[in-house]
Design an enzyme around this catalytic site. Structure first.
Site, PDB file in Angstrom:
ATOM      1  N   CYS B  33      -0.135   0.604 -12.698  1.00 36.01           N
ATOM      2  CA  CYS B  33       0.229   0.362 -11.293  1.00 36.01           C
ATOM      3  C   CYS B  33       1.627   0.873 -10.969  1.00 36.01           C
ATOM      4  O   CYS B  33       1.973   1.062  -9.809  1.00 36.01           O
ATOM      5  CB  CYS B  33       0.164  -1.119 -10.973  1.00 36.01           C
ATOM      6  SG  CYS B  33      -1.475  -1.790 -11.234  1.00 36.01           S
ATOM      7  N   CYS B 107       4.088  -7.071  -5.274  1.00 35.17           N
ATOM      8  CA  CYS B 107       5.350  -6.971  -6.007  1.00 35.17           C
ATOM      9  C   CYS B 107       6.051  -8.328  -6.083  1.00 35.17           C
ATOM     10  O   CYS B 107       6.705  -8.649  -7.073  1.00 35.17           O
ATOM     11  CB  CYS B 107       6.288  -5.972  -5.339  1.00 35.17           C
ATOM     12  SG  CYS B 107       5.710  -4.283  -5.455  1.00 35.17           S
TER      13      CYS B 107
END
Lengths: 387, 159
Positions: B33, B107
């Site tokens: 990712c 995040c």
């Protein structure tokens, strides 16, 4: 703040001479090119003169040029327009793995409609393999579409050789020349290509204008039906000002192509070598030399993520782009970078910089300095090691 | 696009670096990712005998959102008791940043995970009971790491 634009592959500023050429067609010469009266005739003449200029620029006949709104539209027109005409008998499409999204997604759309799709692999530098292409062609193959100059890694395919293979097998050949058009000479009178896409805003022309070269004898169904503009291939009131600008941009490119190619290649190599020499843990993606677009630099920085790098550069006025997953809408790294075999970390750490008509040596020097700072800052924060 | 608060944290992140002798270290994210976060904590008892996170440092590889959320989580965790730190959630981070683009919300979760992992390591390292929530989160993260490693292995084989 000082600004350095290194994203000419995304779009270019409109050349002031192009703006001057366009202006009358907004205010005084605003006629519809389809109208019979003198206003219309004036617009029509400008449209056809522009068409001749663009045709001459690539060695085509006047009636082989179709103006569209963008390269994306041209590429959609190729895929869907050919499928519509020939699809019942020929239902196999071949593209490369490093096509622009608009070719890729059009082809995948046709796949969802029952077409067979082959995506040709590429080598480490992004070149397709002619043997693989030849093996992939079947009796059902309708068209082969391979991008001329790759927008991310700059690879310039040998379209003459690819076209020759297609010709041998009586398969149509299309190339998306959005990035190469205006940078390297393209002459369709000798190049075995049946369809070719180009765009105005990559060559200092306005946005909203594209072009499709369609060789005589190749039939295509329109995406837009209506008043029968562009020989019925693309109805819509002609964007006369934009097309005039596009033609002017072609003219300007023709005059300076040779000298610009030399100048840009030198700036490209200066930027590439400057980075590779002064920053550790870097490597160039794509080929070197004449087989690379004269304006394209793509470098991976290990242990650094591309989006962060783009923003750090932006703080210093420098505009660049990245193939990192974090900057994409689907959080996937660039399909071009993965196709040339880059690992995730290298794809995430990629930075594309593209130089252009208004780039100077000083700007390149400044960019290398700022890039060095930005990379070192991000590596200080990064938990990854680099070598 | 990013808020000015996110840009500010990205541009001058707080508490980045490592602790030489951390009491706990946590890692979250993965290379597929494109975000990897390492968080270090120092824990000391205060006068009342409560365990307080006295120092936090981070090292992050990732986009602006990943770096900004790391910076915020270190600010938030510093000075908190272990119990308080475990109550922090992604909304706390996103609020301080005045929002994140929807695609970047994950995040903030990464930062929460990294802190949770650091606390988990601290607790297990000191033979202390681990709250069941935290244990479940840890197992989940471990499992994800395994899946990613298998995917990476397969990818490497296919190249």
């Amino acid at each position: 703040m000082k600004t350095v634009y290194l994203d000419y592959a995304a779009t270019t500023p409109v050349d002031p001479r192009v703006v001057s050429a366009m202006l009358p067609y907004f205010s005084r010469k605003y006629g519809n090119s389809m109208s019979l009266h003198s206003f219309g005739q004036e617009a029509y003449r400008a449209l056809e003169k522009s068409r001749q200029t663009v045709a001459d620029f690539i060695g085509a006949h006047l009636e082989e040029i179709i103006f569209t709104s963008s390269a994306t539209e041209s590429n959609n027109l190729v895929m869907k327009g050919l499928a519509s005409v020939y699809g019942r008998k020929k239902n196999h499409i071949i593209i490369s793995k490093i096509e622009h999204d608009c070719v890729l997604e059009s082809a995948r759309y046709l796949k969802s409609q029952g077409f067979a799709l082959t995506e040709l692999s590429v080598d480490k530098e992004g070149f397709v393999n002619l043997q693989e292409l030849e093996r992939s062609i079947t009796d059902a193959t309708l068209v082969v579409s391979v991008i001329h100059g790759n927008n991310e890694i700059g690879t310039i395919q040998d379209v003459a050789a690819i076209g020759a293979v297609c010709k041998n097998h009586h398969v149509l050949f299309h190339t998306d020349a959005s990035q190469s058009f205006g940078k390297v000479p393209i002459d369709v009178s000798s190049l075995p290509v049946d369809l070719l896409t180009a765009s105005s805003h990559k060559i200092y022309g306005p946005k909203g204008v594209g072009m499709l070269y369609l060789r005589r004898g190749v039939i295509i169904d329109p995406l837009l039906h209506g008043g029968g503009h562009e020989w019925g291939k693309r109805s819509s009131t002609s964007n006369v000002a934009g097309i005039v600008g596009f033609a002017k941009a072609c003219e300007l490119c023709e005059n300076v192509m040779k000298t610009e190619h030399k100048r840009l290649s030198a700036l490209r190599d200066m930027l590439t070598d400057g980075i590779l020499k002064s920053i550790k843990g870097t490597h160039l993606n794509g080929p070197r030399g004449a087989k690379r677009l004269s304006n394209n630099v793509n470098i991976s920085f290990s242990a650094v993520e591309g989006e962060s790098l783009v923003l750090e550069l932006d703080f210093n006025g420098i505009a660049a782009s990245t193939g990192s997953a974090c900057s994409s809408k689907n959080l996937q790294p660039s399909h071009v970078l993965t196709a040339i075999g880059l690992t995730h970390v290298d794809a995430h750490g990629s930075l594309r910089m593209s130089v252009g008509r208004f780039t100077t040596k000083k700007e390149i020097e400044y960019t290398i300095r700022m890039l060095k700072q930005a990379v070192s800052k991000l590596r200080n924060i990064s938990p990854l090691h680099y070598s | 696009m990013y808020s000015p608060q996110t840009i500010a944290h990205f541009r001058t992140p707080h508490n980045y670096g490592e602790l030489k002798h951390p009491d706990g270290r946590g890692e979250a994210g993965n290379i597929i990712c494109g975000d990897i976060m390492s968080l270090y904590i120092e824990v000391k008892k205060n006068k009342k005998g409560k365990e307080i996170i006295t120092a936090v440092k981070f090292k992050t590889y990732g986009c602006a959102a990943a770096i900004a959320t790391s910076s915020v989580i270190t600010d938030l965790a510093k000075g908190k008791t272990i119990e308080e730190a475990l109550l922090l959630n992604k909304k706390d981070i996103v609020d301080i940043l005045h929002g994140l683009p929807p695609i970047k919300i994950h995040c903030s979760l990464l930062a929460i995970d990294a802190l949770g992992e650091a606390i988990y390591q601290y607790l297990t390292g000191h033979k202390r009971p681990v709250p069941s929530d935290l244990a479940t989160r840890h197992q989940h993260i471990e499992k994800e790491k395994q899946i990613i490693e298998e995917r990476l292995k397969k990818l490497k084989e296919s190249l």
